[in-house]
Design an enzyme around this catalytic site. Structure first.
Site, mmCIF file in Angstrom:
data_model
loop_
_atom_site.group_PDB
_atom_site.id
_atom_site.type_symbol
_atom_site.label_atom_id
_atom_site.label_comp_id
_atom_site.label_asym_id
_atom_site.label_seq_id
_atom_site.Cartn_x
_atom_site.Cartn_y
_atom_site.Cartn_z
ATOM 1 N N LYS A 63 32.420 48.927 22.967
ATOM 2 C CA LYS A 63 33.284 48.311 23.261
ATOM 3 C C LYS A 63 34.122 48.462 24.787
ATOM 4 C CE LYS A 63 34.675 49.086 18.376
ATOM 5 N NZ LYS A 63 35.815 49.954 17.252
ATOM 6 N N GLY A 123 35.200 57.866 23.020
ATOM 7 C CA GLY A 123 34.631 56.698 23.463
ATOM 8 C C GLY A 123 36.103 55.668 23.045
ATOM 9 N N GLY A 153 37.485 53.639 6.775
ATOM 10 C CA GLY A 153 37.678 52.626 8.017
ATOM 11 C C GLY A 153 37.924 51.441 7.260
#
Length: 268
Positions: free
Chosen positions: A70, A131, A234
């Protein structure tokens, strides 16, 4: 402008055979009546090269990006939206004639899921990881005016505007917060039955948001359930960000939540 038929989309990541993204996007295509494919662009390495990106952009009209790319994808993009640039991470790329454009639809996925799951004022939070997913979570928390944000890392560095701690320091402090967010892969299929924090620290938390969605209940969430701590995984975040990405690729204003409700039961 409508996309041509039989176009290809995909998700770029490392060791992502577990991903539900193909199932989710194929369900979206079915509901919308679109002829399209969605692949796993599955790497075994942790680095990207220009040759990798050139090959991808000639095969796909758009692609998602997941761990660990990402942040690493950003230097290879021709344009990054202001929101994604502020976050410092991209999870959605559109292939245009002028080049590759990066977006972050994780933001809406995480924020909507968070606001629907927890209705108390969130004034303090712990974010595990530093991250791309962690950076996005911190951006949401800041926009929600969360006053105290701890970020936790095993490496040097942190996220601007947060109190960065090592895991050892976090455990020693054992702070009580409104929300614990796991933005690491700990507990996922690659790290099954592992816990990112101790039970003693978990007991101090008012709620838990584990971004992992496979397995449905990580060891962290299983323990939170035992302790009767409100919790969410999630999965809904994944659904929402996926439909938001489709809106970008198809250049259509989609009713994101209506589509999420339509495809959710088919994608578990």
């Amino acid at each position: 402008m409508a996309r041509p038929e039989n176009v290809k989309f995909g998700v770029l990541g490392k060791n992502i055979g577990y991903s539900l993204s193909p199932k989710i996007h194929k369900a979206v295509f079915e509901v919308l009546g679109i002829q399209a494919e969605y692949d796993l662009i599955n790497f075994s390495k942790t680095d990207l090269s220009k040759a990798d990106i050139d090959e991808i952009k000639h095969q796909y009209k758009g692609f998602n990006v997941t761990i660990p790319f990402k942040e690493k994808i950003m230097p290879f993009l021709d344009e990054v939206t202001e929101d994604a640039w502020k976050i410092g991470a991209v999870n959605t790329v559109r292939v245009e004639t002028k080049g590759l454009v990066g977006y972050n639809t994780d933001y809406i996925g995480f924020r909507v899921s968070l606001e629907r799951a927890f209705d108390w004022p969130i004034e303090s939070a712990i974010v595990l990881g530093t991250g791309g997913a962690a950076k996005m979570a911190v951006a949401v928390l800041k926009d929600l005016k969360v006053r105290t944000i701890f970020t936790v890392t095993r490496e040097k560095g942190g996220i601007l505007g947060t109190q960065t701690l090592s895991y050892e320091r976090l455990e020693a402090l054992c702070p009580r917060t409104d929300l614990l967010i796991n933005a690491t892969p700990i507990g996922s299929v690659q790290y099954k039955d592992q816990m990112p924090i101790s039970e003693a620290l978990l007991k101090k938390q008012k709620g838990v948001f584990d971004m992992v969605y496979v397995p449905e209940k990580t060891k962290l969430l299983q323990l939170a359930e035992t302790l009767n701590i409100p919790r969410i995984n999630g999965f809904n975040m994944l659904l929402i960000q996926a439909v938001a990405a489709e809106s970008i690729w198809l250049e259509r204003e989609l009713d994101v939540m209506a589509l999420v409700e339509a495809i959710g039961p088919k994608c578990k």
